[in-house]
Design a protein around this motif. Structure first.
Motif, PDB file in Angstrom:
ATOM      1  N   ASP A   1       0.868  -1.180   0.000  1.00 45.64           N
ATOM      2  CA  ASP A   1       0.000   0.000   0.000  1.00 45.64           C
ATOM      3  C   ASP A   1       0.903   1.227   0.000  1.00 45.64           C
ATOM      4  O   ASP A   1       1.344   1.708   1.044  1.00 45.64           O
ATOM      5  CB  ASP A   1      -0.911  -0.023   1.231  1.00 45.64           C
ATOM      6  CG  ASP A   1      -1.965   1.067   1.180  1.00 45.64           C
ATOM      7  OD1 ASP A   1      -2.024   1.790   0.158  1.00 45.64           O
ATOM      8  OD2 ASP A   1      -2.720   1.211   2.153  1.00 45.64           O
ATOM      9  N   TYR A   2       1.204   1.724  -1.198  1.00 44.52           N
ATOM     10  CA  TYR A   2       2.223   2.774  -1.338  1.00 44.52           C
ATOM     11  C   TYR A   2       1.690   4.171  -1.042  1.00 44.52           C
ATOM     12  O   TYR A   2       2.462   5.098  -0.787  1.00 44.52           O
ATOM     13  CB  TYR A   2       2.833   2.737  -2.742  1.00 44.52           C
ATOM     14  CG  TYR A   2       1.848   2.869  -3.884  1.00 44.52           C
ATOM     15  CD1 TYR A   2       1.324   4.105  -4.262  1.00 44.52           C
ATOM     16  CD2 TYR A   2       1.459   1.750  -4.616  1.00 44.52           C
ATOM     17  CE1 TYR A   2       0.444   4.220  -5.311  1.00 44.52           C
ATOM     18  CE2 TYR A   2       0.573   1.857  -5.671  1.00 44.52           C
ATOM     19  CZ  TYR A   2       0.069   3.099  -6.026  1.00 44.52           C
ATOM     20  OH  TYR A   2      -0.818   3.206  -7.066  1.00 44.52           O
ATOM     21  N   GLU A   3       0.390   4.351  -1.060  1.00 44.42           N
ATOM     22  CA  GLU A   3      -0.162   5.688  -0.854  1.00 44.42           C
ATOM     23  C   GLU A   3      -0.081   6.062   0.628  1.00 44.42           C
ATOM     24  O   GLU A   3      -0.576   5.343   1.492  1.00 44.42           O
ATOM     25  CB  GLU A   3      -1.598   5.741  -1.357  1.00 44.42           C
ATOM     26  CG  GLU A   3      -1.701   5.563  -2.871  1.00 44.42           C
ATOM     27  CD  GLU A   3      -3.135   5.425  -3.361  1.00 44.42           C
ATOM     28  OE1 GLU A   3      -3.421   5.962  -4.445  1.00 44.42           O
ATOM     29  OE2 GLU A   3      -3.953   4.793  -2.668  1.00 44.42           O
ATOM     30  N   GLY A   4       0.567   7.169   0.906  1.00 43.80           N
ATOM     31  CA  GLY A   4       0.700   7.625   2.286  1.00 43.80           C
ATOM     32  C   GLY A   4       1.674   6.817   3.114  1.00 43.80           C
ATOM     33  O   GLY A   4       1.626   6.852   4.351  1.00 43.80           O
ATOM     34  N   PHE A   5       2.563   6.078   2.464  1.00 46.28           N
ATOM     35  CA  PHE A   5       3.537   5.240   3.174  1.00 46.28           C
ATOM     36  C   PHE A   5       4.435   6.119   4.045  1.00 46.28           C
ATOM     37  O   PHE A   5       5.027   7.083   3.578  1.00 46.28           O
ATOM     38  CB  PHE A   5       4.383   4.455   2.172  1.00 46.28           C
ATOM     39  CG  PHE A   5       5.183   3.335   2.789  1.00 46.28           C
ATOM     40  CD1 PHE A   5       4.668   2.045   2.841  1.00 46.28           C
ATOM     41  CD2 PHE A   5       6.446   3.562   3.300  1.00 46.28           C
ATOM     42  CE1 PHE A   5       5.404   1.003   3.398  1.00 46.28           C
ATOM     43  CE2 PHE A   5       7.190   2.540   3.856  1.00 46.28           C
ATOM     44  CZ  PHE A   5       6.671   1.250   3.907  1.00 46.28           C
TER      45      PHE A   5
END
Length: 380
Positions: A56-60
């Motif tokens: 889950d790369y969004e907001g990592f």
């Protein structure tokens, strides 16, 4: 006899696109792997072949990085990241999105410890056919590569991360109605040497996949002898069986099959491509699973060990009799058999356990502070 270098064997996650991260970790352990190259393709990307998004790369965040390292240490696995898209050609809007996604993955790799944890970021370069169709088109693609990647490589270097390019020509990436099947700049050794000359930084190197050279009638052993071995960070475990077909005789082994009018081809009695990837005359295989191939893995591993390569061998399962069956059991069998095939080549013999990988360390807990994402426009 040359000493074994205890190379780890990893799973490339594209073959397990339907699994969650936890399922992927359990499955990778089950087939005997020591690490995972996590595919982290854009969720809104345009590629339809061999893609997966296992992070889950969004907001990592930095805390996410710590938790992910803890998860992999608990499983006694290592990891890298990758997304393989066209960075210098194709639709201009998609191109920018691909470049920004690569920068996003470099930031995440940094938050995972970067080179200290051997977390690399895999990518394609792609090819700009508008430039390629002009006179000196290959030189112009090299110049476009430098323009796009120089700030990207500098960004990675500043964050302690290494980018790695894969050498697949992506021969089916365009319609079979186009003449050329050269769709990824680093597809040949000469191009990669030129790329490193244009951008001398040590913050980029390569994932070498021998299967792509085999169908081009190039011996991967010779490539390993001639390359800068310090640039080699990963080896893809995938191989090729060159097919003895009517089409190979008709079109030859040097050039791809070309599309012509189907009725004309039928009257002439010649073979034409049945789909965009049906351009060259080979079948993708996994070593040790389902027969012999046109690769001498003994000689290949010997030259790598002699030259000091101690990095991961990543199994990329695109085999017709394994991943392409759509059968998860056959996919798992392909990976497990491939691990067994490689074990005597890469690992020392233990009196009780047989050929065994000796894990000597765990991933460091990252201590990086959070940093914001950047875009390609901000780097120029």
């Amino acid at each position: 006899m040359l000493a074994k270098l205890n190379n780890p064997i990893w799973v490339m996650s594209s073959a397990y696109d339907k699994l969650s991260l936890d399922e992927l970790i359990a499955t990778s352990k089950g087939v005997g792997a020591q690490g995972i190259d996590l595919c982290v393709f854009r969720k809104d990307g345009t590629r339809e072949d061999h893609t997966a998004t296992h992070l889950d790369y969004e907001g990592f965040s930095a805390e996410d990085g710590k938790r992910l390292i803890e998860k992999f240490n608990a499983a006694e696995l290592s990891l890298s990241l990758g997304a393989f898209e066209n960075m210098i050609g194709g639709d201009p809007g998609q191109r920018i999105k691909n470049q920004n996604h690569l920068l996003r993955l470099i930031r995440i790799a940094h938050l995972l410890g970067g080179d200290r944890n051997d977390v690399k970021v895999g990518t394609f370069v792609g090819y700009n056919h508008e430039l390629g169709n002009e006179i000196d088109g290959f030189q112009k693609n090299l110049e476009e590569y430098k323009r796009v990647f120089e700030p990207i490589v500098k960004y990675a270097e500043d964050l302690g991360v290494t980018i790695v390019y894969e050498n697949c020509p992506m021969e089916g990436w365009r319609s079979a109605r186009y003449t050329s099947t050269y769709n990824n700049l680093p597809a040949v050794l000469a191009a990669r040497k030129l790329m490193y000359t244009l951008i001398p930084s040590k913050a980029h190197g390569e994932i070498y996949d021998p299967s792509h050279d085999i169908w081009q009638s190039v011996n991967p052993v010779d490539v390993m002898e001639q390359m800068d071995i310090e640039r080699l960070k990963r080896v893809h475990v995938k191989t090729t069986r060159n097919l003895k077909t009517k089409a190979r005789v008709e079109w030859g082994g040097m050039y791809p099959m070309q599309h012509v009018d189907a009725s004309l081809a039928e009257q002439a009695g010649i073979t034409i491509p049945q789909h965009d990837w049906d351009r060259h005359h080979y079948e993708a295989m996994l070593p040790g699973f389902g027969g012999t191939d046109h690769m001498d893995w003994n000689d290949f591993v010997t030259v790598l060990h002699r030259r000091g390569f101690d990095g991961p061998f990543e199994i990329e399962n695109e085999a017709k009799n394994s991943k392409d069956t759509g059968n998860i059991a056959a996919t798992n069998q392909g990976f497990a058999n491939c691990v067994r095939f490689l074990s005597p080549l890469l690992w020392d013999l233990d009196d009780k356990k047989g050929y065994t990988y000796q894990r000597s360390s765990f991933l460091e807990e990252p201590s990086m502070k959070d940093i914001p994402e950047v875009t390609i426009g901000e780097l120029r």
